[in-house]
Scaffold this motif. Structure first.
Motif, PDB file in Angstrom:
ATOM      1  N   THR A  69      36.452 -32.613  -7.884  1.00 16.98           N
ATOM      2  CA  THR A  69      35.885 -31.844  -6.775  1.00 16.98           C
ATOM      3  C   THR A  69      34.417 -31.482  -6.990  1.00 16.98           C
ATOM      4  N   LYS A  72      32.477 -32.332  -3.991  1.00 15.10           N
ATOM      5  CA  LYS A  72      32.318 -31.418  -2.854  1.00 15.10           C
ATOM      6  C   LYS A  72      30.950 -30.736  -2.892  1.00 15.10           C
ATOM      7  N   GLU A  76      28.026 -31.116  -0.110  1.00 17.25           N
ATOM      8  CA  GLU A  76      27.478 -29.940   0.571  1.00 17.25           C
ATOM      9  C   GLU A  76      25.979 -29.778   0.362  1.00 17.25           C
ATOM     10  N   ASP A 153      31.824 -36.919   4.028  1.00 20.61           N
ATOM     11  CA  ASP A 153      32.712 -36.972   2.862  1.00 20.61           C
ATOM     12  C   ASP A 153      32.776 -38.376   2.269  1.00 20.61           C
ATOM     13  N   SER A 194      37.212 -27.066  -9.401  1.00 25.98           N
ATOM     14  CA  SER A 194      37.967 -26.287  -8.411  1.00 25.98           C
ATOM     15  C   SER A 194      37.860 -24.801  -8.737  1.00 25.98           C
ATOM     16  N   ARG A 197      34.109 -23.714  -8.013  1.00 28.85           N
ATOM     17  CA  ARG A 197      33.884 -23.506  -6.586  1.00 28.85           C
ATOM     18  C   ARG A 197      34.531 -22.200  -6.121  1.00 28.85           C
TER      19      ARG A 197
END
Length: 346
Positions: A69, A72, A76, A153, A194, A197
């Motif tokens: 992740t 991500k 972003e 994504d 994870s 974040r």
């Protein structure tokens, strides 16, 4: 009634863009060529000549991994030129732990809508990682899958193949008394994101604002790429005296060090032998993360552990320092059968 003739582009897949991407990244892939490379991008498969690479009686070793992740945050922030290095690092650092020299690498890049500039940035990062590891980027797959991924994504997977001469596998002859030398990490690497974040969200932070632990935007700091240890450790292996290597990824020291220890052996690690890098210190305090959880989730500042025979420890430590590594004298292998920690993380 005649229906309008649909095309693949009408369905959201642009074959021409895919072809343009291949042409765009060929120079970057070309820079990774090494002894044994036989084919470039565009074929149905990648060819590699083990004999030309200098192997006489080779054993092949393969590894595959992703970036998790951490992607991500890259999505972003729009900072996508470093996660390719992460992808390579996660695979080749595993190969070297088996005693294998990474030879070639293939990637899988999947997205909902192919943006050539964006994809090229990712794949050029992969090529940079391959250059650092001394392995060739010989091929890959770019998949444009509308409906599977939304917006900007994307996902990444990597596949690395290496080789070693028969009998050179690791771990080998790990014994009680062997010395544990840690190699410093470059930050979070590619595990625990994870939780990272979650802490960022809990603290109400934006990835564009200054990081609480370093003079840089938070997103940029968290995306510091995984350190690649291959060339340094190949030099250590050639010097002799190394009996095992442990890549400290998901599971931290607690879960990864036992993977190189024979049944019945354990290790004692002195937690006062190094200081937590600022990013881990911040995470621990901001998230209220216990030391036990820190050691089981993150690398905590130690990206690789080298298991060395006592009579070679000083020589290998000096060699690794000369290769640019920051070393940590973590402790030693014991006959206790488990991992024990002395002192406290600081």
């Amino acid at each position: 009634m005649t229906k309008n003739g649909l095309t693949y582009a009408d369905a959201g897949v642009d074959i021409d863009a895919g072809n343009a991407l291949v042409e765009r990244i060929k120079p970057a892939a070309g820079r990774t060529a090494r002894a044994g490379t036989m084919s470039g991008l565009g074929g149905f498969g990648a060819l590699f000549d083990l004999k030309a690479a200098g192997f006489k009686d080779p054993i092949l070793v393969a590894a595959t991994d992703g970036v998790g992740t951490k992607l991500k945050i890259a999505i972003e922030t729009g900072i996508c030129d470093t996660v390719g290095v992460d992808l390579v690092a996660m695979c080749v650092n595993d190969l070297i732990c088996q005693g294998a020299e990474p030879l070639f690498f293939l990637d899988y890049f999947a997205t909902g809508k192919l943006d050539i500039d964006h994809a090229a940035s990712v794949i050029e990062g992969i090529a940079l990682g391959c250059e650092r590891a001394g392995c060739a980027l010989t091929g890959g797959e770019t998949a444009e899958m509308p409906g599977m991924y939304s917006g900007g994504d994307f996902d990444l997977a990597g596949f690395a193949v290496g080789a070693m001469e028969r009998g050179a596998h690791l771990p080998q002859n790990v014994e009680a008394g062997d010395v544990l030398i840690g190699l410093a990490s470059d930050g979070l690497h590619s595990n625990g994101f994870s939780l990272v974040r979650r802490v960022v969200e809990q603290e109400g932070l934006s990835y564009n604002e200054p990081a609480p632990f370093v003079d840089a935007p938070l997103g940029e700091a968290l995306l510091t790429p995984t350190r690649i240890y291959v060339r340094q450790l190949l030099a250590a292996l050639r010097a002799g005296g190394v009996s095992g290597l442990a890549h400290i990824t998901g599971g931290g020291l607690t879960e990864n060090l036992p993977r190189v220890l024979p049944e019945g052996l354990g290790a004692q690690i002195d937690l006062t032998s190094w200081s937590l890098p600022p990013v881990f210190d911040w995470l621990g305090k901001a998230g209220g993360i216990t030391p036990q959880e820190m050691l089981k989730t993150f690398n905590a500042g130690v990206g690789m552990v080298v298991v060395v025979k006592p009579d070679a420890a000083g020589r290998i430590a000096d060699l690794l320092v000369s290769e640019g590594e920051t070393i940590i004298r973590l402790g030693h292998v014991t006959d206790s059968g488990n991992i024990t920690y002395i002192g406290q993380l600081q």
